[in-house]
Design a protein around this motif. Structure first.
Motif, PDB file in Angstrom:
ATOM      1  N   MET A   1       0.823  -1.200   0.132  1.00 44.40           N
ATOM      2  CA  MET A   1      -0.118   0.188   0.176  1.00 44.40           C
ATOM      3  C   MET A   1       0.903   1.295   0.068  1.00 44.40           C
ATOM      4  SD  MET A   1      -2.903   1.201   2.924  1.00 44.40           S
ATOM      5  CE  MET A   1      -3.787  -0.272   2.667  1.00 44.40           C
ATOM      6  N   ARG A   2       0.391   2.153  -0.775  1.00 44.26           N
ATOM      7  CA  ARG A   2       1.339   3.272  -0.897  1.00 44.26           C
ATOM      8  C   ARG A   2       0.399   4.614  -1.010  1.00 44.26           C
ATOM      9  NH1 ARG A   2       6.343   2.241   0.625  1.00 44.26           N
ATOM     10  NH2 ARG A   2       6.724   0.263  -0.290  1.00 44.26           N
ATOM     11  N   ILE A   3       0.875   5.757  -0.654  1.00 39.42           N
ATOM     12  CA  ILE A   3       0.164   6.882  -0.452  1.00 39.42           C
ATOM     13  C   ILE A   3       0.453   7.612  -1.886  1.00 39.42           C
ATOM     14  CG2 ILE A   3       0.061   9.317   0.647  1.00 39.42           C
ATOM     15  CD1 ILE A   3       1.255   8.040   3.073  1.00 39.42           C
ATOM     16  N   THR A   4      -0.471   7.932  -2.538  1.00 39.33           N
ATOM     17  CA  THR A   4      -0.603   8.585  -3.851  1.00 39.33           C
ATOM     18  C   THR A   4      -1.201   9.854  -4.029  1.00 39.33           C
ATOM     19  OG1 THR A   4      -2.877   7.604  -4.211  1.00 39.33           O
ATOM     20  CG2 THR A   4      -0.998   6.392  -4.905  1.00 39.33           C
ATOM     21  N   GLY A   5      -1.868  10.289  -3.075  1.00 40.08           N
ATOM     22  CA  GLY A   5      -2.377  11.777  -3.129  1.00 40.08           C
ATOM     23  C   GLY A   5      -3.341  12.290  -1.862  1.00 40.08           C
ATOM     24  N   TYR A   6      -3.531  13.384  -2.331  1.00 38.59           N
ATOM     25  CA  TYR A   6      -4.543  14.058  -1.172  1.00 38.59           C
ATOM     26  C   TYR A   6      -5.444  15.074  -1.928  1.00 38.59           C
ATOM     27  CZ  TYR A   6      -2.109  18.572  -1.690  1.00 38.59           C
ATOM     28  OH  TYR A   6      -1.479  19.552  -2.177  1.00 38.59           O
ATOM     29  N   ARG A   7      -6.491  15.348  -1.090  1.00 43.34           N
ATOM     30  CA  ARG A   7      -7.627  16.366  -1.441  1.00 43.34           C
ATOM     31  C   ARG A   7      -7.891  17.050  -0.243  1.00 43.34           C
ATOM     32  NH1 ARG A   7     -12.277  14.363  -2.718  1.00 43.34           N
ATOM     33  NH2 ARG A   7     -11.931  12.207  -1.826  1.00 43.34           N
ATOM     34  N   THR A   8      -8.294  18.147  -0.327  1.00 39.60           N
ATOM     35  CA  THR A   8      -8.791  19.203   0.787  1.00 39.60           C
ATOM     36  C   THR A   8     -10.197  19.757   0.372  1.00 39.60           C
ATOM     37  OG1 THR A   8      -7.853  21.256  -0.292  1.00 39.60           O
ATOM     38  CG2 THR A   8      -6.380  19.863   1.237  1.00 39.60           C
ATOM     39  N   LEU A   9     -10.919  20.035   1.646  1.00 42.88           N
ATOM     40  CA  LEU A   9     -12.337  20.307   1.441  1.00 42.88           C
ATOM     41  C   LEU A   9     -12.289  21.136   2.842  1.00 42.88           C
ATOM     42  CD1 LEU A   9     -14.146  16.848   0.950  1.00 42.88           C
ATOM     43  CD2 LEU A   9     -13.439  18.564  -0.670  1.00 42.88           C
ATOM     44  N   ASP A  41      -2.924   4.057  -3.089  1.00 40.69           N
ATOM     45  CA  ASP A  41      -3.158   2.819  -4.649  1.00 40.69           C
ATOM     46  C   ASP A  41      -4.016   1.878  -4.487  1.00 40.69           C
ATOM     47  OD1 ASP A  41      -1.530   1.573  -2.878  1.00 40.69           O
ATOM     48  OD2 ASP A  41       0.394   1.152  -4.119  1.00 40.69           O
ATOM     49  N   VAL A  42      -4.563   1.497  -3.234  1.00 34.12           N
ATOM     50  CA  VAL A  42      -5.583   0.432  -3.101  1.00 34.12           C
ATOM     51  C   VAL A  42      -6.904   0.966  -2.925  1.00 34.12           C
ATOM     52  CG1 VAL A  42      -3.575  -1.168  -2.379  1.00 34.12           C
ATOM     53  CG2 VAL A  42      -5.033   0.140  -0.608  1.00 34.12           C
ATOM     54  N   ILE A  62       5.654  12.416   2.755  1.00 32.39           N
ATOM     55  CA  ILE A  62       4.776  10.947   2.897  1.00 32.39           C
ATOM     56  C   ILE A  62       4.217  10.640   1.767  1.00 32.39           C
ATOM     57  CG2 ILE A  62       4.048  11.739   5.332  1.00 32.39           C
ATOM     58  CD1 ILE A  62       1.264  12.158   3.949  1.00 32.39           C
ATOM     59  N   GLU A  63       4.670  11.251   0.480  1.00 28.53           N
ATOM     60  CA  GLU A  63       3.875  10.796  -0.729  1.00 28.53           C
ATOM     61  C   GLU A  63       4.897   9.522  -1.161  1.00 28.53           C
ATOM     62  OE1 GLU A  63       2.904  12.477  -5.231  1.00 28.53           O
ATOM     63  OE2 GLU A  63       4.124  13.578  -3.623  1.00 28.53           O
ATOM     64  N   GLY A  64       4.168   8.453  -1.583  1.00 22.68           N
ATOM     65  CA  GLY A  64       4.851   7.133  -1.873  1.00 22.68           C
ATOM     66  C   GLY A  64       5.096   6.344  -0.889  1.00 22.68           C
ATOM     67  N   GLU A  65       4.851   6.803   0.400  1.00 21.05           N
ATOM     68  CA  GLU A  65       5.444   6.035   1.590  1.00 21.05           C
ATOM     69  C   GLU A  65       4.104   5.092   2.088  1.00 21.05           C
ATOM     70  OE1 GLU A  65       7.946   5.789   3.300  1.00 21.05           O
ATOM     71  OE2 GLU A  65       9.098   7.352   2.001  1.00 21.05           O
ATOM     72  N   ASP A  66       4.079   4.172   2.741  1.00 22.36           N
ATOM     73  CA  ASP A  66       3.309   3.136   3.171  1.00 22.36           C
ATOM     74  C   ASP A  66       2.689   3.852   4.328  1.00 22.36           C
ATOM     75  OD1 ASP A  66       1.580   1.233   4.630  1.00 22.36           O
ATOM     76  OD2 ASP A  66       3.300  -0.467   3.969  1.00 22.36           O
ATOM     77  N   PRO A  67       1.157   4.177   4.225  1.00 26.59           N
ATOM     78  CA  PRO A  67       0.786   4.827   5.277  1.00 26.59           C
ATOM     79  C   PRO A  67       0.528   4.136   6.632  1.00 26.59           C
ATOM     80  CG  PRO A  67      -0.982   4.148   3.686  1.00 26.59           C
ATOM     81  CD  PRO A  67       0.554   3.670   3.281  1.00 26.59           C
TER      82      PRO A  67
END
Length: 393
Positions: A1-9, A41-42, A62-67
């Motif tokens: 599992m990898r961190i791929t992105g973020y969104r803000t609200l 990514d999952v 943290i991008e690309g890291e295992d969360p």
């Protein structure tokens, strides 16, 4: 599992009444709740409620890291922003991302976060906190009756501008909770949000304690004033609570080491890892911890796993617009659910629709410190500065 992105609200908290403290009032009762969503990514996403100031800079750590490596990633975020990340809004962004990572980790494990962290009891004791300084007597009584109807028997009101008004309002809330508890003495707390000098604090609380039994006084002086908090603690019977605006262990450590704080607080926006570390530091000094926040869901889960949790703040009984949380309030406590992770679900359409109600950045509120805070001679009406000349009292 990898961190791929973020969104803000940005969601809206509609209190349906004026809210504020000694520093100011949101007259229309509308405040904002920033939200950060971390993607993987999952397809598993995590939600953090808190700042997204400089989120692009912080996220790079943290991008690309295992969360699932949450605590290590927390320290990576601190290192990436070490000149600004230990204070203010950037620390809140770290906290929001940290909370979202814990959400992902627990979802990946198929467990609610409280169980993943080692909690045994999903029940988290609560106290009522209405951000109520602008309410009249009838409104105050009606508000705290709604909390009492949910079984709460402790309450914190906002004050610090007028001794007699604080005494009167504390007595009103005491009577509501006493009646609901069939004569049981309630817990009463007063939060003045850093509005006093040391002498003002001792004099004001000492006067209140002639007729009232206060459990704690919150943020009586400026957050960084170690000797000031110690002076207040020596001069009154009530406990001294502080810490919601402190960020990082390095800011908590001097207060704890000096015996200047009795109730150690942390804010939900600073994240789960921060709370766990502050709780361990406080526990080493036999001090209780008490989380605060409008929607402190991350810290509620974490509170189940620390031995020194005392009680958590319950502000609004409703979450922000478009946000649902897997918990409910009954018998004076938050009851956490079994949904994996934090149990937060977002209706992004509803959140987007609510944006038209976001407060104007130029509007007044408790985020603005009054020019004469700590330098007033006479009582002040809630939300207003006195028209007469003021001096350090």
């Amino acid at each position: 599992m990898r961190i791929t992105g973020y969104r803000t609200l940005t969601a809206v908290q509609d209190w349906r009444r004026p809210v504020g403290d000694a520093n100011g009032v949101y007259a229309d009762g509308v405040t904002e709740m920033p939200i950060v969503i971390v993607e993987t990514d999952v397809g598993v996403t995590g939600v953090g409620l808190g700042s997204h100031v400089q989120v692009e800079t912080v996220f790079a750590a943290i991008e690309g890291e295992d969360p699932r490596a949450v605590t290590a990633l927390y320290d990576r975020m601190l290192r990436r922003t070490f000149k600004a990340g230990h204070a203010g809004a950037v620390f809140g962004t770290i906290g929001a991302l940290d909370t979202a990572l814990w959400d992902i980790k627990a979802q990946a494990a198929g467990e609610p976060l409280w169980r993943l962290l080692g909690g045994r009891d999903r029940r988290v004791p609560a106290y009522a906190s209405g951000l109520d300084i602008a309410l009249d007597d009838d409104e105050l009584v009606a508000l705290y009756q709604t909390y009492a109807d949910r079984g709460l028997r402790a309450a914190k009101i906002k004050g610090g501008l007028d001794i007699e008004r604080d005494r009167h309002r504390l007595a009103l809330v005491r009577d509501v909770l006493t009646d609901a508890g069939h004569g049981t003495r309630p817990g009463l707390m007063l939060d003045v949000n850093e509005t006093w000098t040391r002498k003002q604090a001792v004099r004001h609380v000492g006067e209140l304690e002639r007729t009232l039994d206060l459990t704690w006084i919150e943020e009586p002086v400026r957050r960084w004033d170690v000797e000031g908090h110690a002076t207040v603690g020596r001069g009154i019977r009530a406990s001294v609570a502080t810490g919601e605006n402190l960020t990082g262990l390095e800011q908590h450590r001097p207060l704890i080491a000096a015996g200047a704080v009795d109730i150690v607080q942390t804010a939900a926006v600073w994240g789960v890892t921060h709370f766990l570390r502050v709780s361990a530091l406080a526990h080493a000094h036999d001090l209780p911890v008490s989380p605060i926040g409008t929607t402190p869901v991350g810290l509620l889960h974490a509170a189940t796993s620390v031995p020194n949790h005392l009680v958590s703040e319950l502000q609004d009984l409703r979450p922000p617009s478009g946000v649902s949380v897997d918990l409910h309030v009954e018998d004076g406590a938050f009851i956490l659910g079994d949904r994996p992770g934090l149990g937060i679900r977002l209706d992004e359409e509803a959140i987007a629709a609510s944006r038209r109600r976001l407060p104007d950045p130029r509007s007044d509120g408790s985020h603005i410190r009054p020019e004469r805070a700590g330098h007033r001679l006479l009582p002040v009406d809630a939300g207003r500065e006195p028209k007469s000349a003021t001096l350090n009292a």
